[in-house]
Design a protein around this motif. Sequence first.
Motif, PDB file in Angstrom:
ATOM      1  N   PHE A 256       0.847  -1.191   0.000  1.00 42.56           N
ATOM      2  CA  PHE A 256       0.000   0.000   0.000  1.00 42.56           C
ATOM      3  C   PHE A 256       0.888   1.250   0.000  1.00 42.56           C
ATOM      4  O   PHE A 256       1.808   1.370   0.811  1.00 42.56           O
ATOM      5  CB  PHE A 256      -0.896  -0.034   1.234  1.00 42.56           C
ATOM      6  N   CYS A 257       0.625   2.200  -0.911  1.00 46.06           N
ATOM      7  CA  CYS A 257       1.474   3.386  -1.045  1.00 46.06           C
ATOM      8  C   CYS A 257       0.737   4.682  -0.715  1.00 46.06           C
ATOM      9  O   CYS A 257       1.052   5.737  -1.274  1.00 46.06           O
ATOM     10  CB  CYS A 257       2.059   3.456  -2.461  1.00 46.06           C
ATOM     11  N   GLY A 258      -0.213   4.622   0.175  1.00 43.31           N
ATOM     12  CA  GLY A 258      -0.867   5.839   0.643  1.00 43.31           C
ATOM     13  C   GLY A 258      -0.193   6.362   1.904  1.00 43.31           C
ATOM     14  O   GLY A 258       0.521   5.638   2.602  1.00 43.31           O
ATOM     15  N   ASP A 259      -0.426   7.642   2.213  1.00 47.65           N
ATOM     16  CA  ASP A 259       0.115   8.231   3.440  1.00 47.65           C
ATOM     17  C   ASP A 259      -0.685   7.809   4.666  1.00 47.65           C
ATOM     18  O   ASP A 259      -0.136   7.689   5.766  1.00 47.65           O
ATOM     19  CB  ASP A 259       0.115   9.759   3.346  1.00 47.65           C
ATOM     20  N   ASN A 260      -1.985   7.597   4.464  1.00 43.85           N
ATOM     21  CA  ASN A 260      -2.864   7.286   5.594  1.00 43.85           C
ATOM     22  C   ASN A 260      -3.698   6.051   5.292  1.00 43.85           C
ATOM     23  O   ASN A 260      -4.245   5.907   4.192  1.00 43.85           O
ATOM     24  CB  ASN A 260      -3.800   8.469   5.871  1.00 43.85           C
ATOM     25  N   LEU A 261      -3.801   5.185   6.263  1.00 40.01           N
ATOM     26  CA  LEU A 261      -4.642   4.003   6.143  1.00 40.01           C
ATOM     27  C   LEU A 261      -6.111   4.411   6.266  1.00 40.01           C
ATOM     28  O   LEU A 261      -6.416   5.486   6.797  1.00 40.01           O
ATOM     29  CB  LEU A 261      -4.272   2.983   7.223  1.00 40.01           C
ATOM     30  N   CYS A 288       4.160  -1.030   3.526  1.00 38.57           N
ATOM     31  CA  CYS A 288       3.330   0.164   3.328  1.00 38.57           C
ATOM     32  C   CYS A 288       4.250   1.364   3.577  1.00 38.57           C
ATOM     33  O   CYS A 288       4.197   2.011   4.639  1.00 38.57           O
ATOM     34  CB  CYS A 288       2.136   0.151   4.277  1.00 38.57           C
ATOM     35  N   LYS A 289       5.098   1.648   2.604  1.00 34.48           N
ATOM     36  CA  LYS A 289       6.275   2.480   2.820  1.00 34.48           C
ATOM     37  C   LYS A 289       5.970   3.943   3.070  1.00 34.48           C
ATOM     38  O   LYS A 289       6.783   4.666   3.636  1.00 34.48           O
ATOM     39  CB  LYS A 289       7.220   2.329   1.623  1.00 34.48           C
ATOM     40  N   ARG A 290       4.816   4.414   2.638  1.00 29.21           N
ATOM     41  CA  ARG A 290       4.507   5.844   2.795  1.00 29.21           C
ATOM     42  C   ARG A 290       3.661   6.151   4.019  1.00 29.21           C
ATOM     43  O   ARG A 290       3.446   7.326   4.337  1.00 29.21           O
ATOM     44  CB  ARG A 290       3.791   6.354   1.552  1.00 29.21           C
ATOM     45  N   CYS A 291       3.163   5.140   4.683  1.00 30.99           N
ATOM     46  CA  CYS A 291       2.291   5.373   5.847  1.00 30.99           C
ATOM     47  C   CYS A 291       3.003   6.217   6.896  1.00 30.99           C
ATOM     48  O   CYS A 291       4.162   5.954   7.247  1.00 30.99           O
ATOM     49  CB  CYS A 291       1.872   4.039   6.457  1.00 30.99           C
ATOM     50  N   LEU A 292       2.303   7.207   7.406  1.00 30.75           N
ATOM     51  CA  LEU A 292       2.877   8.099   8.413  1.00 30.75           C
ATOM     52  C   LEU A 292       2.527   7.671   9.825  1.00 30.75           C
ATOM     53  O   LEU A 292       3.246   8.021  10.768  1.00 30.75           O
ATOM     54  CB  LEU A 292       2.368   9.532   8.178  1.00 30.75           C
ATOM     55  N   GLU A 293       1.429   6.931   9.993  1.00 27.73           N
ATOM     56  CA  GLU A 293       0.974   6.539  11.322  1.00 27.73           C
ATOM     57  C   GLU A 293       0.564   5.073  11.349  1.00 27.73           C
ATOM     58  O   GLU A 293       0.104   4.522  10.334  1.00 27.73           O
ATOM     59  CB  GLU A 293      -0.228   7.376  11.757  1.00 27.73           C
ATOM     60  N   ILE A 294       0.715   4.492  12.513  1.00 31.23           N
ATOM     61  CA  ILE A 294       0.221   3.138  12.742  1.00 31.23           C
ATOM     62  C   ILE A 294      -1.197   3.236  13.304  1.00 31.23           C
ATOM     63  O   ILE A 294      -1.493   4.134  14.109  1.00 31.23           O
ATOM     64  CB  ILE A 294       1.145   2.393  13.718  1.00 31.23           C
ATOM     65  N   PRO A 295      -2.096   2.363  12.905  1.00 29.18           N
ATOM     66  CA  PRO A 295      -3.479   2.435  13.412  1.00 29.18           C
ATOM     67  C   PRO A 295      -3.557   2.248  14.924  1.00 29.18           C
ATOM     68  O   PRO A 295      -2.623   1.755  15.569  1.00 29.18           O
ATOM     69  CB  PRO A 295      -4.175   1.276  12.690  1.00 29.18           C
ATOM     70  N   THR A 296      -4.688   2.646  15.478  1.00 28.24           N
ATOM     71  CA  THR A 296      -4.994   2.347  16.873  1.00 28.24           C
ATOM     72  C   THR A 296      -5.451   0.900  16.959  1.00 28.24           C
ATOM     73  O   THR A 296      -6.510   0.537  16.457  1.00 28.24           O
ATOM     74  CB  THR A 296      -6.099   3.276  17.393  1.00 28.24           C
ATOM     75  N   LEU A 311       7.199  -0.249   7.119  1.00 27.74           N
ATOM     76  CA  LEU A 311       6.537   1.055   7.243  1.00 27.74           C
ATOM     77  C   LEU A 311       7.635   2.105   7.441  1.00 27.74           C
ATOM     78  O   LEU A 311       7.906   2.563   8.553  1.00 27.74           O
ATOM     79  CB  LEU A 311       5.544   1.061   8.408  1.00 27.74           C
ATOM     80  N   GLU A 312       8.291   2.471   6.364  1.00 31.56           N
ATOM     81  CA  GLU A 312       9.534   3.224   6.428  1.00 31.56           C
ATOM     82  C   GLU A 312       9.349   4.678   6.847  1.00 31.56           C
ATOM     83  O   GLU A 312      10.311   5.318   7.277  1.00 31.56           O
ATOM     84  CB  GLU A 312      10.238   3.157   5.071  1.00 31.56           C
ATOM     85  N   ASN A 313       8.144   5.233   6.732  1.00 30.39           N
ATOM     86  CA  ASN A 313       7.929   6.640   7.081  1.00 30.39           C
ATOM     87  C   ASN A 313       7.537   6.854   8.536  1.00 30.39           C
ATOM     88  O   ASN A 313       7.515   7.994   9.008  1.00 30.39           O
ATOM     89  CB  ASN A 313       6.855   7.255   6.175  1.00 30.39           C
ATOM     90  N   VAL A 314       7.205   5.807   9.225  1.00 31.28           N
ATOM     91  CA  VAL A 314       6.773   5.939  10.616  1.00 31.28           C
ATOM     92  C   VAL A 314       7.977   6.256  11.501  1.00 31.28           C
ATOM     93  O   VAL A 314       8.972   5.532  11.493  1.00 31.28           O
ATOM     94  CB  VAL A 314       6.079   4.648  11.102  1.00 31.28           C
ATOM     95  N   THR A 354      12.853   1.838   8.953  1.00 24.88           N
ATOM     96  CA  THR A 354      14.164   2.479   8.953  1.00 24.88           C
ATOM     97  C   THR A 354      14.181   3.841   9.634  1.00 24.88           C
ATOM     98  O   THR A 354      15.248   4.304  10.052  1.00 24.88           O
ATOM     99  CB  THR A 354      14.669   2.625   7.508  1.00 24.88           C
ATOM    100  N   ASN A 355      13.028   4.495   9.737  1.00 26.64           N
ATOM    101  CA  ASN A 355      12.988   5.818  10.374  1.00 26.64           C
ATOM    102  C   ASN A 355      12.373   5.798  11.770  1.00 26.64           C
ATOM    103  O   ASN A 355      12.244   6.855  12.396  1.00 26.64           O
ATOM    104  CB  ASN A 355      12.207   6.798   9.486  1.00 26.64           C
ATOM    105  N   LEU A 356      12.006   4.636  12.244  1.00 29.56           N
ATOM    106  CA  LEU A 356      11.410   4.552  13.578  1.00 29.56           C
ATOM    107  C   LEU A 356      12.454   4.905  14.640  1.00 29.56           C
ATOM    108  O   LEU A 356      13.529   4.303  14.699  1.00 29.56           O
ATOM    109  CB  LEU A 356      10.880   3.137  13.822  1.00 29.56           C
ATOM    110  N   GLU A 357      12.119   5.893  15.481  1.00 30.33           N
ATOM    111  CA  GLU A 357      13.044   6.355  16.511  1.00 30.33           C
ATOM    112  C   GLU A 357      12.607   5.988  17.918  1.00 30.33           C
ATOM    113  O   GLU A 357      13.451   5.834  18.806  1.00 30.33           O
ATOM    114  CB  GLU A 357      13.208   7.881  16.419  1.00 30.33           C
TER     115      GLU A 357
END
Length: 698
Positions: A256-261, A288-296, A311-314, A354-357
């Motif tokens: 999935f390549c959307g920003d938001n689920l 889902c490389k562009r997702c910005l958030e993980i669901p609740t 989920l590389e953007n999270v 890769t960007n998870l801090e």
Amino acid sequence: MAEGLLVENDGNDMESLGSRVYDILLQNSFFQEAEKNEFGIIKHSKMHDLLHDLACSISKVESFNVENHKSDIIPPRVRNLAIRSLDDHESYKMALKRMQIICELCFQVIRYLIAFWTLRALRCFSLQELPSQLRSLISLRHLVVHRGEDFEMPLEIGKLTCLRTLKFFNIGHENGRRIEELGYLKNLRGKVVIRRLQHVNGKAEAARACLTEKPNIHKLKLVWSRSREGNNFDDEQVLEGLDPHPNIKSLSIEGFCGDNLPSWIMNRSISDQVIRLEKLIELELINCKRCLEIPTLGCLPLLKFLVLTGLENVKSIGPSFYYPHNYDINESRRRRNNRLAFPALEKFTLGSMTNLEEWIEMSSNDSDQVVNAFPRLEYLKIDDCPNISRFPSHSFLCVKELEINGVKKRGGLLLDGISNNNFSSLTSLRLNNVSDVTCLPKRLLYDKQRIMSMYIGNCPSLTHIELSAHNLKSLETICIYDCEKLKSIRYLIQGEAESGGFNSLQTLHLSNCRNLVSFPIDFRSLPSCLLILSISQCLRLRSLPNGCISCLSGLTELWIGPFSIEVGLASFNEIFQGIQQLHSLETLELFGWPLFESLPDNLQHITTLKYFKIYDFGMEALPEWIGTLASLEYLSLYRCRRMKHLPSKQCLTKLTYLSIEDCGELSERCRPHESEWHKISHISSIHVEGKWLWSEDQ
């Protein structure tokens, strides 16, 4: 069911009736030992031997496999047929008209079958395509085809409105292969994979699949292709229209390549009465490389298995991961209906983010009290998350397996955070490719009475390790490998007198720690139950094991050497004094130096040895005493570059396998018709310099 004994009515189809009959038979022990999958669905069971024999004797006249019979005649009572080719046999063609179940088909057979609309089940494993006329099989209920993403679906499969089983649907460009074909298949059940979703245009078209109207699909996988080009994707709207039925138990979203689920999975706002996907047991979000958030997800009451990978953007996992924004924890406590976050979760994997801090806990609204979470979590894996440094301060009381891999930048901070948590039930710890750690935090291994296996590998900054028998009383396996800066291992540093060592230890593996200088081990401190001992490729190790190796009476595998070149051959040979008393030893891998011109003499007395591998020794010939190894079957020689001769043929008569790699002149002499060939030509498996060799008689 196959016999037509179950008659459908308005409220129940044949499969539902069959399921009820099966449950009755199971309750009455007609079937036994039923095994369920992770969703509580029975996978298989056993039938009592007598009942099985009776069923086979009755049904054998109605089942027929063409390949198992020489006759061209298919008996008249056969209704279930396995056939690959018609071969112009008219009797086969006539018999096909009365079939209800057919498997193992060729394209030719399927095309002939199109005219027979009574067929109910069709299974094909090797076909590259299905004929477009398949749509004529209007009574077909089960279509089983195992093909990949490139497979093109038959045209207008939506006309098979009786279809219950369809393992996958690959969306195409042309009419008749669009996603709307799924909308007509309202009776689908079980597992369905929908691939090539990039061919769907928008929410309205996606909604034509009518997934919300398919209550019997329990496992759904939605896949976008990896190979698609461009950046202008409509994935968010497409996924919004693929809202599954609330009965769904397993959901996987890949590529999935959307920003938001979509809203139906985010669960950002819920009431006490309504929880989306409340029956979900398994969830996978993959690449889902562009997702910005993980669901609740913490509010899902039945969720047992969770995989979040790619989920590389999270950048952060925070409070919204546990509860929606309108959930008041303090109010729930006052009303005494406080929900634990992730009440059923058992396995959780975070991977390739890769960007998870940070992964931080959730606190109550008006205090710093950490919300209770993960009361049943048993397996936790963090894999290839190089930047993560914060870990939540929950009490992971039930976690048995903890695996940390690929934390390449802030591994020390992450381990410090993990060490501050209570992992009192931990039985397995794996640390691999964790950087920025010079020594393991003491609290990480403190009082881990239940831990049974520990693997530490490829930690480039690690210089010291402390192992305490007092804290690790149940330890059965220790593996330390590929830690290039590791200099010392402090072994049994406390509690030696009380504990008597690692009394449960069965495997001790230490390899490729090339700067290790000190590992003060005494064979007498190791338990007699030790099965595997490996101390290899530690090229600076000067402290050799003390005591007699005969203390390890249960040893079955030994991998040892080379140590520091300063040790010398004489000291190396002393390790093997008493080895002939190891009556269970079957495998020996021996690593030496090119200046070692002989093997340890004590090895010739090991009567139980079956597998013998020799690396990097400098002798010109194998000793004749190889023939005294009465059980030897497998012999391998690696990098023995000075070796020219093997022992006599009489010493090698029991060998079944011989491997020679990078042994210079010996490798050339062991080829057919060369000087050493006559000694080994009788051996059934010979592998020399990457090639298999055979004698003319074989």
